[in-house]
Scaffold this motif. Structure first.
Motif, PDB file in Angstrom:
ATOM      1  N   ILE A 188     -22.802  65.191  22.042  1.00  0.00           N
ATOM      2  CA  ILE A 188     -21.348  65.400  21.951  1.00  0.00           C
ATOM      3  C   ILE A 188     -20.852  66.196  23.147  1.00  0.00           C
ATOM      4  CG2 ILE A 188     -19.561  66.665  20.688  1.00  0.00           C
ATOM      5  CD1 ILE A 188     -21.000  65.950  18.132  1.00  0.00           C
ATOM      6  N   SER A 229       0.798  71.052  11.426  1.00  0.00           N
ATOM      7  CA  SER A 229       0.397  70.419  12.691  1.00  0.00           C
ATOM      8  C   SER A 229       1.586  69.756  13.374  1.00  0.00           C
ATOM      9  CB  SER A 229      -0.757  69.432  12.516  1.00  0.00           C
ATOM     10  OG  SER A 229      -0.784  68.904  11.260  1.00  0.00           O
ATOM     11  N   PHE A 230       2.556  69.289  12.585  1.00  0.00           N
ATOM     12  CA  PHE A 230       3.744  68.687  13.203  1.00  0.00           C
ATOM     13  C   PHE A 230       4.550  69.739  13.962  1.00  0.00           C
ATOM     14  CE2 PHE A 230       8.112  66.926  12.845  1.00  0.00           C
ATOM     15  CZ  PHE A 230       7.893  65.785  13.578  1.00  0.00           C
ATOM     16  N   ARG A 285       3.511  72.559  15.035  1.00  0.00           N
ATOM     17  CA  ARG A 285       2.711  73.150  16.107  1.00  0.00           C
ATOM     18  C   ARG A 285       2.684  72.251  17.334  1.00  0.00           C
ATOM     19  NH1 ARG A 285      -2.827  73.304  16.558  1.00  0.00           N
ATOM     20  NH2 ARG A 285      -2.845  71.894  14.803  1.00  0.00           N
ATOM     21  N   ALA A 286       2.740  70.937  17.079  1.00  0.00           N
ATOM     22  CA  ALA A 286       2.588  70.005  18.193  1.00  0.00           C
ATOM     23  C   ALA A 286       3.842  69.923  19.050  1.00  0.00           C
ATOM     24  CB  ALA A 286       2.245  68.626  17.663  1.00  0.00           C
ATOM     25  N   ILE A 287       5.019  70.189  18.443  1.00  0.00           N
ATOM     26  CA  ILE A 287       6.261  70.010  19.195  1.00  0.00           C
ATOM     27  C   ILE A 287       6.581  71.300  19.926  1.00  0.00           C
ATOM     28  CG2 ILE A 287       8.687  69.443  19.017  1.00  0.00           C
ATOM     29  CD1 ILE A 287       7.894  68.030  16.406  1.00  0.00           C
ATOM     30  N   PRO A 288       6.733  71.258  21.234  1.00  0.00           N
ATOM     31  CA  PRO A 288       7.007  72.480  21.993  1.00  0.00           C
ATOM     32  C   PRO A 288       8.369  73.073  21.633  1.00  0.00           C
ATOM     33  CG  PRO A 288       6.321  70.715  23.433  1.00  0.00           C
ATOM     34  CD  PRO A 288       6.558  70.105  22.114  1.00  0.00           C
ATOM     35  N   ILE A 310      11.609  71.420  23.208  1.00  0.00           N
ATOM     36  CA  ILE A 310      12.110  70.180  22.609  1.00  0.00           C
ATOM     37  C   ILE A 310      12.774  70.478  21.273  1.00  0.00           C
ATOM     38  CG2 ILE A 310      11.369  67.958  21.676  1.00  0.00           C
ATOM     39  CD1 ILE A 310       9.291  67.904  23.905  1.00  0.00           C
ATOM     40  N   LYS A 328      -1.618  77.962  10.860  1.00  0.00           N
ATOM     41  CA  LYS A 328      -2.960  77.417  11.052  1.00  0.00           C
ATOM     42  C   LYS A 328      -3.981  78.539  11.243  1.00  0.00           C
ATOM     43  CE  LYS A 328      -5.789  74.422  13.660  1.00  0.00           C
ATOM     44  NZ  LYS A 328      -6.420  74.596  14.955  1.00  0.00           N
ATOM     45  N   TYR A 339     -10.354  74.852  24.085  1.00  0.00           N
ATOM     46  CA  TYR A 339      -9.272  75.372  23.247  1.00  0.00           C
ATOM     47  C   TYR A 339      -7.942  75.340  23.998  1.00  0.00           C
ATOM     48  CZ  TYR A 339      -6.298  78.982  21.317  1.00  0.00           C
ATOM     49  OH  TYR A 339      -5.226  79.666  20.846  1.00  0.00           O
ATOM     50  N   GLU A 360      -5.409  71.841  24.452  1.00  0.00           N
ATOM     51  CA  GLU A 360      -4.286  71.491  23.585  1.00  0.00           C
ATOM     52  C   GLU A 360      -2.996  72.139  24.106  1.00  0.00           C
ATOM     53  OE1 GLU A 360      -4.526  73.355  19.863  1.00  0.00           O
ATOM     54  OE2 GLU A 360      -2.523  72.664  19.375  1.00  0.00           O
ATOM     55  N   ARG A 366       0.634  70.455  25.577  1.00  0.00           N
ATOM     56  CA  ARG A 366       1.988  70.802  25.162  1.00  0.00           C
ATOM     57  C   ARG A 366       2.820  71.261  26.361  1.00  0.00           C
ATOM     58  NH1 ARG A 366       1.444  75.064  21.708  1.00  0.00           N
ATOM     59  NH2 ARG A 366      -0.430  74.315  20.715  1.00  0.00           N
ATOM     60  N   LEU A 425       8.316  61.961  18.819  1.00  0.00           N
ATOM     61  CA  LEU A 425       7.765  63.185  18.232  1.00  0.00           C
ATOM     62  C   LEU A 425       6.444  62.891  17.525  1.00  0.00           C
ATOM     63  CD1 LEU A 425      10.884  64.950  16.691  1.00  0.00           C
ATOM     64  CD2 LEU A 425       9.682  65.541  18.761  1.00  0.00           C
ATOM     65  N   LEU A 440       3.711  62.445  20.052  1.00  0.00           N
ATOM     66  CA  LEU A 440       3.280  63.744  20.573  1.00  0.00           C
ATOM     67  C   LEU A 440       2.388  64.452  19.558  1.00  0.00           C
ATOM     68  CD1 LEU A 440       3.511  65.857  22.758  1.00  0.00           C
ATOM     69  CD2 LEU A 440       5.589  66.660  21.732  1.00  0.00           C
ATOM     70  N   THR A 441       2.778  64.404  18.268  1.00  0.00           N
ATOM     71  CA  THR A 441       1.973  65.050  17.235  1.00  0.00           C
ATOM     72  C   THR A 441       0.585  64.428  17.154  1.00  0.00           C
ATOM     73  OG1 THR A 441       4.008  65.308  16.014  1.00  0.00           O
ATOM     74  CG2 THR A 441       1.984  65.772  14.842  1.00  0.00           C
ATOM     75  N   VAL A 445      -1.503  65.598  20.086  1.00  0.00           N
ATOM     76  CA  VAL A 445      -1.979  66.979  19.973  1.00  0.00           C
ATOM     77  C   VAL A 445      -3.043  67.096  18.895  1.00  0.00           C
ATOM     78  CG1 VAL A 445      -1.267  69.302  19.346  1.00  0.00           C
ATOM     79  CG2 VAL A 445       0.091  68.006  20.911  1.00  0.00           C
ATOM     80  N   VAL A 446      -2.859  66.372  17.768  1.00  0.00           N
ATOM     81  CA  VAL A 446      -3.841  66.466  16.688  1.00  0.00           C
ATOM     82  C   VAL A 446      -5.182  65.891  17.129  1.00  0.00           C
ATOM     83  CG1 VAL A 446      -4.390  65.528  14.420  1.00  0.00           C
ATOM     84  CG2 VAL A 446      -2.198  66.547  14.807  1.00  0.00           C
ATOM     85  N   ASP A 459      -6.795  68.296  19.490  1.00  0.00           N
ATOM     86  CA  ASP A 459      -7.246  69.454  18.723  1.00  0.00           C
ATOM     87  C   ASP A 459      -8.545  69.139  17.996  1.00  0.00           C
ATOM     88  OD1 ASP A 459      -6.985  72.020  17.868  1.00  0.00           O
ATOM     89  OD2 ASP A 459      -5.908  71.468  16.045  1.00  0.00           O
ATOM     90  N   TRP A 516     -10.764  66.844  18.792  1.00  0.00           N
ATOM     91  CA  TRP A 516     -11.820  66.722  19.800  1.00  0.00           C
ATOM     92  C   TRP A 516     -12.330  68.101  20.195  1.00  0.00           C
ATOM     93  CZ3 TRP A 516     -10.936  65.610  25.653  1.00  0.00           C
ATOM     94  CH2 TRP A 516     -12.160  65.398  26.269  1.00  0.00           C
ATOM     95  N   ILE A 565     -14.378  69.739  17.499  1.00  0.00           N
ATOM     96  CA  ILE A 565     -15.727  69.152  17.387  1.00  0.00           C
ATOM     97  C   ILE A 565     -16.630  69.723  18.481  1.00  0.00           C
ATOM     98  CG2 ILE A 565     -17.017  67.023  17.753  1.00  0.00           C
ATOM     99  CD1 ILE A 565     -14.726  65.570  16.336  1.00  0.00           C
TER     100      ILE A 565
END
Lengths: 287, 265
Positions: A14, A137-138, A140-143, A146, A176, B202, B205, B209, B242, B245-246, B249-250, B253, B255, B258
């Motif tokens: 991995i 997670s939604f 968190r993902a959006i800066p 935006i 999280k 880390y 991610e 963004r 959106l 983008l989510t 990022v997920v 994250d 990857w 792991i």
């Protein structure tokens, strides 16, 4: 024994595959960037860029029109209201984010719906877990930027837009982190309380919080340091604090004001760093 | 000194400070700011939320989104790779472990730490705005603007990790006649490598963004598509962007988590 060696071999593969693929991606990305900016690349590594940079920095410092900080101290000092506004904005947003994350993090931790604590799995809580995790997670993902642009559609421009945008993003991040803390926590106290009849909110306030509050507060302070750096960026679109002046002086090409604003920005970051290290002494003193 | 320690033991003071700061700031904003919701804001909000059910999933727009996602990934990787390359020597020097002379070491460490703190304290979008006015609008700006603050972050972490390795192997190397540089090369770097790699993954991610918000100055990417659709008031397309983008990022994250799990076990 065989199983252990299998997993270590798997881990090795991995790591190797991810390292190789990230190196390949980096090389591809550099090729792409150099190809896309092929017109500006010769210009980038030339004497022209050096003189431009020099000129820009001297404009920023205000050397051109004798408007450097020594001459402009009064106008710099007058900007303190905006800096103060920015500080208030960051405190408010991190407070809202902390409160929401603190009250919902327990539903987003895995050990609250499977059988580690209660001895049996609870399908209803599993659905709640799924929903809350996905909301985290939604958001968190959006800066933040935006989010602020979207919020500008239905809120009046001002401090609240920036504060709410920052809060929404940080709910995801803090939630999280908090739920991962709860998943890793020592559950003996939790189990003993649960066996004597405590339920959801009681468990949160009497078992989870006493154990994890120092950790939670450390994360909160760490996020505050990040938020004060982002307030200016969110202020660019939501017309609040230092960001508004930043954008205005950029549009008017008032570079000497820009220098003063950047100075205030760095001062704010330093103040918050110092405050955080002061407040951390409360947390670390017993541990 | 004892009094100071005693002061910090009172947890109630901390609670009081935090709660009063929050209440004071929110009340202050509440009274200085004008009305929260703009004219016709509620109906726009419902309109926006309702359009989740009208996602734009036409193949043309999905292809545009996919292209934008790939661009965002490429900018993030470009910026992060350059930041790693620059941060490694700076991190080694600012860890204060490879120069024998005490005075030279102290000056190098303090100046480098100051520089790293300065680059770190300014947000990448502000760097991008400043760089655009120097070198003009090109993808190079996005990459360089990502690089500068990430050098500050990664350099500090590299220095901390190199300093905090177990001391016994290093002492063994030094007592066997290795120089400080060689102790760093063959002792500290191999020992700190897993932690450093896990931290870089880390940060990946966050890098993605940051690359997405470069849209604000006009750099292509998924953030740019969202911004454009929002200016056209096509909320279905905004939601598609959106969600793209989510998902991005997920996936990144997952990857990185792991890889981090594989590194720690």
């Amino acid at each position: 024994m065989n199983k252990l060696s299998d997993s270590t071999v798997k881990n090795k593969y991995i790591i190797r595959i991810s390292l190789i693929s990230s190196v390949i991606l980096s090389i591809i990305s550099w090729g792409y960037v150099l190809f896309e900016s092929r017109y500006s690349l010769p210009g980038l590594f030339s004497l022209h860029t050096v003189t431009e940079t020099k000129e820009f920095i001297s404009k920023l410092m205000g050397f051109e029109q004798n408007l450097s900080l020594a001459y402009q101290f009064n106008s710099w000092f007058e900007l303190r209201h905006l800096a103060f506004e920015t500080l208030l904005m960051s405190i408010c947003s991190i407070g809202i984010a902390g409160i929401i994350a603190l009250t919902t993090c327990i539903f987003a931790s895995r050990n609250f719906h499977d059988d580690t604590i209660f001895g049996y799995s609870r399908p209803l809580l599993k659905i709640v877990y799924f929903i809350v995790r996905n909301i985290y997670s939604f958001t968190r993902a959006i800066p933040e930027l935006i989010l602020a642009i979207i919020l500008m559609l239905f809120l009046t421009p001002g401090i609240w837009v920036a504060a709410i945008a920052l809060a929404i993003h940080n709910v995801g991040v803090l939630g999280k982190l908090y739920s991962e803390c709860i998943e890793d926590m020592d559950i003996t106290a939790l189990k003993s309380l649960q066996s004597s009849g405590a339920r959801g909110w009681q468990l949160l306030s009497y078992a989870v919080l006493p154990q994890l509050l120092p950790k939670f507060l450390t994360y909160l302070l760490y996020r505050w340091e990040v938020v004060i750096r982002t307030t200016v960026v969110v202020g660019l679109v939501s017309a609040a604090g230092l960001g508004r002046e930043f954008r205005l002086s950029f549009s008017y090409f008032h570079y000497e004001d820009l220098g003063l604003l950047l100075l205030w920005y760095i001062v704010l970051v330093i103040i918050v760093d110092l405050l955080c290290s002061l407040l951390r002494q409360f947390i670390t003193v017993r541990y | 000194m004892k009094n100071v320690n005693h002061f910090f033991e009172h947890k109630k003071i901390l609670t009081l400070i935090l709660v009063s700061a929050f209440l004071w700031s929110s009340i202050r904003i509440f009274y200085t700011d004008q009305t929260l919701i703009s004219y016709d804001g509620i109906s726009t909000l419902f309109n926006f939320l309702w359009s989740v059910f009208y996602l734009d999933v036409t193949p043309e727009f999905l292809v545009i989104c996919l292209k934008a996602v790939v661009q965002t990934i490429l900018y993030a990787f470009g910026g992060l790779s350059l930041a790693i390359i620059i941060a490694i020597p700076i991190g080694i020097l600012s860890s204060g472990t490879c120069i024998y002379n005490k005075y030279v070491n102290n000056t190098v460490v303090t100046t480098l730490r100051f520089v790293l703190a300065c680059t770190r304290s300014i947000h990448e979008l502000i760097w991008a705005l400043l760089l655009v006015s120097i070198i003009g609008l090109s993808p190079m700006v996005a990459v360089l603007a990502l690089t500068i603050p990430y050098v500050g972050i990664l350099g500090r972490i590299f220095a901390e990790q190199l300093r905090d390795v177990p001391q016994q192997p290093i002492r063994l190397l030094l007592s066997n006649g290795a120089s400080y540089t060689k102790a760093v090369m063959y002792g500290r770097i191999p020992l700190a490598m897993p932690n450093i790699i896990s931290y870089i993954f880390y940060r990946l991610e966050c890098g993605i963004r940051s690359a997405a918000i470069m849209s604000f100055i006009g750099i292509q990417g998924i953030g740019y598509q969202i911004h454009l659709s929002l200016l056209d008031l096509r909320f279905g397309q905004v939601w598609t962007g959106l969600i793209c983008l989510t998902i991005l990022v997920v996936v990144v994250d997952a990857w990185s988590s792991i890889v981090r799990k594989a590194l720690t076990s």
